[in-house]
Design a protein around this motif. Structure first.
Motif, PDB file in Angstrom:
ATOM      1  N   HIS A  71       0.835  -1.199   0.000  1.00  0.00           N
ATOM      2  CA  HIS A  71       0.000   0.000   0.000  1.00  0.00           C
ATOM      3  C   HIS A  71       0.874   1.255   0.000  1.00  0.00           C
ATOM      4  O   HIS A  71       1.984   1.247   0.528  1.00  0.00           O
TER       5      HIS A  71
ATOM      6  N   LEU B 175      -0.808 -12.701   4.867  1.00  0.00           N
ATOM      7  CA  LEU B 175      -2.250 -12.433   4.855  1.00  0.00           C
ATOM      8  C   LEU B 175      -3.065 -13.713   4.736  1.00  0.00           C
ATOM      9  O   LEU B 175      -4.177 -13.797   5.243  1.00  0.00           O
TER      10      LEU B 175
ATOM     11  N   GLN C 129       1.917  -9.356   3.288  1.00  0.00           N
ATOM     12  CA  GLN C 129       1.838  -7.906   3.476  1.00  0.00           C
ATOM     13  C   GLN C 129       3.257  -7.357   3.476  1.00  0.00           C
ATOM     14  O   GLN C 129       4.114  -7.835   4.229  1.00  0.00           O
TER      15      GLN C 129
ATOM     16  N   ARG D 149      -9.655   1.003  -3.423  1.00  0.00           N
ATOM     17  CA  ARG D 149     -10.567  -0.143  -3.405  1.00  0.00           C
ATOM     18  C   ARG D 149     -11.658  -0.021  -4.449  1.00  0.00           C
ATOM     19  O   ARG D 149     -12.030  -1.009  -5.096  1.00  0.00           O
TER      20      ARG D 149
ATOM     21  N   LYS E 232     -11.078  -8.918  -1.750  1.00  0.00           N
ATOM     22  CA  LYS E 232     -10.728  -7.501  -1.589  1.00  0.00           C
ATOM     23  C   LYS E 232     -10.464  -7.135  -0.136  1.00  0.00           C
ATOM     24  O   LYS E 232      -9.633  -6.271   0.151  1.00  0.00           O
ATOM     25  N   ASP E 233     -11.184  -7.777   0.772  1.00  0.00           N
ATOM     26  CA  ASP E 233     -10.956  -7.462   2.185  1.00  0.00           C
ATOM     27  C   ASP E 233      -9.521  -7.756   2.601  1.00  0.00           C
ATOM     28  O   ASP E 233      -8.950  -7.051   3.436  1.00  0.00           O
ATOM     29  N   ASP E 234      -8.935  -8.795   2.025  1.00  0.00           N
ATOM     30  CA  ASP E 234      -7.539  -9.125   2.339  1.00  0.00           C
ATOM     31  C   ASP E 234      -6.586  -8.162   1.640  1.00  0.00           C
ATOM     32  O   ASP E 234      -5.564  -7.781   2.206  1.00  0.00           O
TER      33      ASP E 234
ATOM     34  N   ARG F  36      -6.668  -4.838   3.696  1.00  0.00           N
ATOM     35  CA  ARG F  36      -6.590  -4.921   5.147  1.00  0.00           C
ATOM     36  C   ARG F  36      -5.503  -3.980   5.642  1.00  0.00           C
ATOM     37  O   ARG F  36      -4.380  -3.975   5.157  1.00  0.00           O
ATOM     38  N   ALA F  37      -5.820  -3.157   6.608  1.00  0.00           N
ATOM     39  CA  ALA F  37      -4.841  -2.205   7.139  1.00  0.00           C
ATOM     40  C   ALA F  37      -3.786  -2.926   7.964  1.00  0.00           C
ATOM     41  O   ALA F  37      -4.067  -3.923   8.623  1.00  0.00           O
ATOM     42  N   PHE F  38      -2.572  -2.402   7.940  1.00  0.00           N
ATOM     43  CA  PHE F  38      -1.502  -2.960   8.776  1.00  0.00           C
ATOM     44  C   PHE F  38      -0.468  -1.894   9.062  1.00  0.00           C
ATOM     45  O   PHE F  38      -0.462  -0.818   8.480  1.00  0.00           O
TER      46      PHE F  38
END
Length: 235
Positions: free
Chosen positions: A115, A167, A193, A216, A228-230, A233-235
């Protein structure tokens, strides 16, 4: 193919070696271990390359240390009577395809979720015109998944990464894919990730046409159906 040994010790490095930062010219190439020490497919070996001009002039400046290229043995044996021996830097999948054709194979693979500061996802546009993809690829013989994802991201995006975590692992029928040339593969993908820590952002892999971050709600269709949720996913 890489020309690595000749009796005169002065093979010419072919144009594909430019991918390793070597220009065309005359080089001395040293192989370690010797061919006789490579016992089976998957054995690692290294090639040390020095410009012949430096060899002749006796250069030994440690700041000009010659590059070491690591490959994998793809031969059962070597014909040491040959004037020139050829060793391959072909991928494991490329080698396997020569055995099984374009039939369905299982491929242990890795993918990277990266990201930017806005939470957008980094994707790779393929030169072949296929669907967009995560930076991803197959694991080579003798390579760990962590080593594989670091290599793939560097090749396909030009970035060095730090791995934050895993992930998930994805596979099954929905992760089957047919390439434009008819090759069929079922992927088992370990999804990591990652965050960028360095690099030029210039891919060295000819498969990459461009890279771009997507939010997204602006995502293109991907080659494989990651949730998409994976992916976000914030980290």
């Amino acid at each position: 193919m890489v020309q690595v040994i000749s009796k005169c010790g002065e093979p010419t490095i072919p144009r594909p070696m430019a991918a390793f930062g070597l220009r065309e010219g005359r080089f001395r190439v040293e192989l370690s271990p010797t061919p006789v020490g490579l016992r089976q497919i998957g054995d690692p070996f290294s090639i040390r390359v020095r410009p012949l001009s430096a060899v002749r002039q006796g250069h030994s400046d440690p700041r000009q240390s010659p590059p070491i290229l690591t490959f994998r043995c793809l031969f059962q044996r070597f014909d040491l009577s040959m004037r020139v021996a050829f060793l391959s830097n072909e991928s494991y999948i490329g080698w396997l395809r020569k055995k099984v054709g374009n039939g369905l194979i299982l491929s242990p693979s890795v993918g990277a979720v990266i990201h930017d500061h806005q939470g957008r996802l980094l994707l790779q546009e393929k030169s072949s015109g296929e669907a967009w993809s995560l930076p991803a690829g197959g694991i080579e013989l003798g390579e760990s998944p962590q080593e594989a994802i670091a290599r793939e991201v560097m090749e396909e995006t030009g970035y060095a990464i730090h791995i934050h975590g895993i992930l998930g692992v994805f596979g099954g029928r929905t992760f089957r894919y047919t390439y434009p040339n008819g090759d069929q593969v079922e992927y088992v993908v370990t999804l990591f990730q990652c965050r960028i820590i360095d690099g030029s952002g210039i891919p060295s892999d000819a498969e990459t046409k461009s890279t771009r971050y997507f939010g997204r709600h602006e995502m293109p269709e991907l080659a494989l159906p990651y949730p998409k949720d994976d992916l976000f996913r914030a980290f």
